[in-house]
Design an enzyme around this catalytic site. Structure first.
Site, PDB file in Angstrom:
ATOM      1  N   TRP A 185      45.657 -30.805 -31.957  1.00 25.16           N
ATOM      2  CA  TRP A 185      44.827 -31.816 -31.312  1.00 25.16           C
ATOM      3  C   TRP A 185      45.501 -33.169 -31.498  1.00 25.16           C
ATOM      4  O   TRP A 185      45.791 -33.566 -32.622  1.00 25.16           O
ATOM      5  CB  TRP A 185      43.406 -31.876 -31.890  1.00 25.16           C
ATOM      6  CG  TRP A 185      42.702 -33.107 -31.402  1.00 25.16           C
ATOM      7  CD1 TRP A 185      42.326 -33.354 -30.109  1.00 25.16           C
ATOM      8  CD2 TRP A 185      42.370 -34.276 -32.151  1.00 25.16           C
ATOM      9  NE1 TRP A 185      41.774 -34.613 -30.016  1.00 25.16           N
ATOM     10  CE2 TRP A 185      41.787 -35.193 -31.244  1.00 25.16           C
ATOM     11  CE3 TRP A 185      42.517 -34.640 -33.488  1.00 25.16           C
ATOM     12  CZ2 TRP A 185      41.345 -36.458 -31.652  1.00 25.16           C
ATOM     13  CZ3 TRP A 185      42.067 -35.894 -33.894  1.00 25.16           C
ATOM     14  CH2 TRP A 185      41.487 -36.786 -32.978  1.00 25.16           C
ATOM     15  N   GLU A 224      43.639 -28.196 -28.319  1.00 27.72           N
ATOM     16  CA  GLU A 224      42.268 -28.707 -28.248  1.00 27.72           C
ATOM     17  C   GLU A 224      42.129 -29.852 -27.256  1.00 27.72           C
ATOM     18  O   GLU A 224      42.723 -30.920 -27.407  1.00 27.72           O
ATOM     19  CB  GLU A 224      41.816 -29.172 -29.639  1.00 27.72           C
ATOM     20  CG  GLU A 224      40.375 -29.656 -29.654  1.00 27.72           C
ATOM     21  CD  GLU A 224      39.858 -29.925 -31.057  1.00 27.72           C
ATOM     22  OE1 GLU A 224      40.645 -29.812 -32.015  1.00 27.72           O
ATOM     23  OE2 GLU A 224      38.669 -30.251 -31.187  1.00 27.72           O
ATOM     24  N   LYS A 226      39.836 -32.708 -25.131  1.00 30.50           N
ATOM     25  CA  LYS A 226      38.815 -33.665 -25.550  1.00 30.50           C
ATOM     26  C   LYS A 226      38.419 -34.571 -24.390  1.00 30.50           C
ATOM     27  O   LYS A 226      39.173 -34.781 -23.452  1.00 30.50           O
ATOM     28  CB  LYS A 226      39.379 -34.494 -26.704  1.00 30.50           C
ATOM     29  CG  LYS A 226      38.361 -35.390 -27.340  1.00 30.50           C
ATOM     30  CD  LYS A 226      38.756 -35.795 -28.739  1.00 30.50           C
ATOM     31  CE  LYS A 226      37.749 -36.792 -29.256  1.00 30.50           C
ATOM     32  NZ  LYS A 226      37.818 -37.045 -30.664  1.00 30.50           N
ATOM     33  N   ASP A 257      35.910 -27.362 -28.391  1.00 26.67           N
ATOM     34  CA  ASP A 257      35.092 -28.046 -29.403  1.00 26.67           C
ATOM     35  C   ASP A 257      33.798 -28.441 -28.715  1.00 26.67           C
ATOM     36  O   ASP A 257      33.809 -29.149 -27.695  1.00 26.67           O
ATOM     37  CB  ASP A 257      35.859 -29.261 -29.928  1.00 26.67           C
ATOM     38  CG  ASP A 257      35.122 -30.003 -31.033  1.00 26.67           C
ATOM     39  OD1 ASP A 257      33.927 -30.311 -30.843  1.00 26.67           O
ATOM     40  OD2 ASP A 257      35.728 -30.294 -32.076  1.00 26.67           O
ATOM     41  N   HIS A 260      33.061 -32.002 -27.506  1.00 22.58           N
ATOM     42  CA  HIS A 260      33.959 -32.689 -26.584  1.00 22.58           C
ATOM     43  C   HIS A 260      33.573 -32.572 -25.112  1.00 22.58           C
ATOM     44  O   HIS A 260      34.431 -32.392 -24.261  1.00 22.58           O
ATOM     45  CB  HIS A 260      35.385 -32.162 -26.778  1.00 22.58           C
ATOM     46  CG  HIS A 260      35.940 -32.484 -28.128  1.00 22.58           C
ATOM     47  ND1 HIS A 260      37.218 -32.186 -28.508  1.00 22.58           N
ATOM     48  CD2 HIS A 260      35.376 -33.099 -29.196  1.00 22.58           C
ATOM     49  CE1 HIS A 260      37.420 -32.594 -29.752  1.00 22.58           C
ATOM     50  NE2 HIS A 260      36.309 -33.145 -30.189  1.00 22.58           N
ATOM     51  N   HIS A 284      35.604 -24.762 -31.995  1.00 28.53           N
ATOM     52  CA  HIS A 284      35.238 -25.744 -33.015  1.00 28.53           C
ATOM     53  C   HIS A 284      33.743 -25.970 -32.846  1.00 28.53           C
ATOM     54  O   HIS A 284      33.313 -26.679 -31.941  1.00 28.53           O
ATOM     55  CB  HIS A 284      35.992 -27.063 -32.811  1.00 28.53           C
ATOM     56  CG  HIS A 284      37.352 -27.057 -33.411  1.00 28.53           C
ATOM     57  ND1 HIS A 284      38.141 -28.183 -33.517  1.00 28.53           N
ATOM     58  CD2 HIS A 284      38.068 -26.044 -33.970  1.00 28.53           C
ATOM     59  CE1 HIS A 284      39.273 -27.863 -34.114  1.00 28.53           C
ATOM     60  NE2 HIS A 284      39.264 -26.572 -34.384  1.00 28.53           N
ATOM     61  N   ASP A 292      30.281 -37.557 -29.263  1.00 29.85           N
ATOM     62  CA  ASP A 292      31.031 -36.634 -30.119  1.00 29.85           C
ATOM     63  C   ASP A 292      30.919 -37.091 -31.571  1.00 29.85           C
ATOM     64  O   ASP A 292      31.865 -37.564 -32.174  1.00 29.85           O
ATOM     65  CB  ASP A 292      32.497 -36.636 -29.649  1.00 29.85           C
ATOM     66  CG  ASP A 292      33.391 -35.766 -30.502  1.00 29.85           C
ATOM     67  OD1 ASP A 292      32.873 -34.833 -31.141  1.00 29.85           O
ATOM     68  OD2 ASP A 292      34.603 -36.020 -30.535  1.00 29.85           O
ATOM     69  N   ASP A 294      30.033 -35.385 -34.350  1.00 28.71           N
ATOM     70  CA  ASP A 294      30.354 -34.443 -35.428  1.00 28.71           C
ATOM     71  C   ASP A 294      29.261 -34.312 -36.481  1.00 28.71           C
ATOM     72  O   ASP A 294      29.541 -34.299 -37.680  1.00 28.71           O
ATOM     73  CB  ASP A 294      31.709 -34.805 -36.073  1.00 28.71           C
ATOM     74  CG  ASP A 294      32.870 -34.539 -35.127  1.00 28.71           C
ATOM     75  OD1 ASP A 294      33.093 -33.364 -34.800  1.00 28.71           O
ATOM     76  OD2 ASP A 294      33.531 -35.496 -34.690  1.00 28.71           O
ATOM     77  N   ASP A 324      33.810 -27.600 -37.114  1.00 31.68           N
ATOM     78  CA  ASP A 324      34.443 -28.920 -37.073  1.00 31.68           C
ATOM     79  C   ASP A 324      33.371 -29.997 -37.019  1.00 31.68           C
ATOM     80  O   ASP A 324      32.910 -30.363 -35.943  1.00 31.68           O
ATOM     81  CB  ASP A 324      35.396 -29.030 -35.866  1.00 31.68           C
ATOM     82  CG  ASP A 324      36.134 -30.362 -35.883  1.00 31.68           C
ATOM     83  OD1 ASP A 324      36.120 -31.036 -36.933  1.00 31.68           O
ATOM     84  OD2 ASP A 324      36.727 -30.722 -34.847  1.00 31.68           O
TER      85      ASP A 324
HETATM   86  C1  RNT Z   1      38.703 -34.402 -32.994  1.00 36.24           C
HETATM   87  C2  RNT Z   1      38.923 -32.937 -32.954  1.00 36.24           C
HETATM   88  C3  RNT Z   1      39.681 -32.352 -34.111  1.00 36.24           C
HETATM   89  C4  RNT Z   1      39.357 -32.965 -35.440  1.00 36.24           C
HETATM   90  C5  RNT Z   1      39.993 -32.285 -36.612  1.00 36.24           C
HETATM   91  C6  RNT Z   1      39.887 -33.091 -37.864  1.00 36.24           C
HETATM   92  O1  RNT Z   1      37.912 -34.841 -32.000  1.00 36.24           O
HETATM   93  O2  RNT Z   1      37.691 -32.307 -32.802  1.00 36.24           O
HETATM   94  O3  RNT Z   1      39.523 -30.990 -34.125  1.00 36.24           O
HETATM   95  O4  RNT Z   1      37.972 -33.022 -35.648  1.00 36.24           O
HETATM   96  O5  RNT Z   1      41.275 -31.965 -36.304  1.00 36.24           O
HETATM   97 ZN    ZN Z   2      37.649 -30.208 -33.037  1.00 35.49          ZN
END
Ligand code: RNT
Ligand code: ZN
Length: 416
Positions: A185, A224, A226, A257, A260, A284, A292, A294, A324
């Protein structure tokens, strides 16, 4: 809860599920085999051991709950404890900045397998398999562009880093006799309007192709995509369409993810298309709140739909599950357990869906019956099956993990 109550509840649940054509023992066995890759960065707010500096590069943690792991021993101790509270056998997902650098500064283009040797040994001792990530953020050369940077010196630096990471992942995979999944990523993007969208995407594709040149049979890369990063809101080089096309043409694994996407998008709808055109998926599992953000994964519609869609597409064996999120505002160990258990609950519910009957109804055009069964399935006693799964694994059932985490906080993390 008493053991015999859990067993009795399971028997009742088993009969109810059997009546709609679902074998709960089989679902429990499948859940047992489903490994979740625990993200090491939940222990320390994505700081790592390189410079001990604040996170940068499109992502951010918020909160300062006490007890963050400050070094490799504390990260390991936390993960060893986390393992004792989780049913099933899980993996550990390391980022490059979590290497065992022995107190020295090792720049990203200098990292070697030896910096992960102690992790490889630790993983073996703890019966965990490792996954890996190159780290392009939190570095003076990160800026807004890394692998897609038009400056050849910066771009080469990150190509070298990512190549070295692939070799480390390969060594991990070889040592554990199972492919190490390495996530790539990069936050590359632009805060404001750019008039050279295509140029950076061409550079990224070229860099990735070069990174992937070396044949390394014990690792698999995944890419990955985004939507945007903090401070990089107007343009993301590695967008969903970019990586869908890249992974489809290069026959590589795509990382989805759940944070995202636009908040109104149904992430699960991407699963079936991706499974048609890319070989495998890396997930993820996260929780976006307004953006986003988290947040800790919970058992919500989004996560449930994701796993239902994977099972409905017969894709569980082609999906690798990782977590994640990074919430620095609550007990970090507790956050680990909540998110992993929530993910397992969602996988289990997907496995308990009366799919054969639902497909039959749909094929017969019995749409009322399909909707009725989908609705009834929601209130089936999956919780009794989940409790049984945890009991069988000798880990806390229900909310019994709360005091275990409180003890660990009292004796370990609060003393940091
Ligand atoms: C960031 C991505 C990525 C990170 C990690 C720490 O938007 O989701 O995967 O969260 O690599
Ligand atoms: Zn991620």
């Amino acid at each position: 809860m008493k053991e015999n109550q859990i067993l009795q509840s399971y028997q009742i649940a088993k009969e109810r599920y059997a009546a709609i054509g679902v074998d709960t023992d089989k679902a429990v066995e499948q859940l047992q085999q489903t490994q979740i890759s625990l993200h090491c960065w939940q222990t320390d707010d994505v700081v790592g051991f390189e410079r001990n500096e604040a996170l940068s590069g499109g992502i951010q943690t918020t909160g300062n709950y006490p007890g963050r792991a400050r070094n490799i021993d504390e990260v390991r101790r936390d993960i060893e404890f986390v393992k004792t509270l989780l049913a099933g056998n899980h993996r550990l997902n390391l980022h490059e900045i979590y290497g065992d650098f022995g107190g020295h500064f090792v720049d990203r283009d200098q990292v070697e397998v030896k910096h992960f040797q102690s992790w490889i040994e630790w993983a073996k001792e703890n019966n965990m398999k490792l996954d890996f990530n190159s780290t392009s953020f939190s570095h003076p050369k990160s800026g807004s562009l890394t692998l897609s940077n038009p400056d050849p010196a910066i771009r080469e630096f990150w190509i070298e880093h990512t190549r070295r990471c692939r070799r480390i992942a390969d060594a991990m995979g070889k040592a554990q006799g199972d492919a190490c999944i390495m996530n790539i990523w990069v936050h590359d993007g632009s805060k404001d309007i750019t008039v050279q969208r295509k140029r950076y995407r061409e550079l990224l594709a070229d860099s990735l192709d070069r990174v992937m040149e070396e044949h390394l049979p014990h690792m698999k890369a995944c890419f990955e995509a985004k939507l945007f990063g903090i401070g990089l809101e107007s343009y993301t080089v590695g967008s969903h369409d970019f990586y869908t096309a890249y992974c489809a043409t290069r026959k590589q694994m795509y990382t989805l993810d759940t944070g995202h996407y636009e908040q109104t998008e149904n992430v699960s709808d991407f699963v079936s298309t991706l499974l048609m055109y890319v070989p495998e998926l890396m997930l993820h599992v996260s929780r976006p709140v307004r953006w986003d953000s988290d947040h800790v994964t919970i058992m919500n519609d989004q996560t449930l739909d994701l796993f239902k869609e994977i099972v409905r597409a017969d894709g569980l064996h082609r999906a690798h599950i990782g977590l994640d999120y990074f919430d620095a505002s609550i007990n970090r160990i507790g956050a680990y357990i909540i998110g992993t258990r929530a993910t397992q609950k969602c996988v289990l519910q997907a496995l308990l869906e009366p799919l054969a009957k639902l497909r039959e109804y749909e094929n017969n055009g019995q749409n009322f019956e399909r909707l009725a069964l989908l609705e009834e399935a929601k209130s089936m006693p999956f919780g009794a099956v989940f409790d049984y799964f945890n009991l069988k694994n000798g880990v806390p059932v229900g909310e019994d993990f709360i005091p275990a985490i409180q003890d660990y906080e009292k004796n370990v993390t609060s003393k940091r």
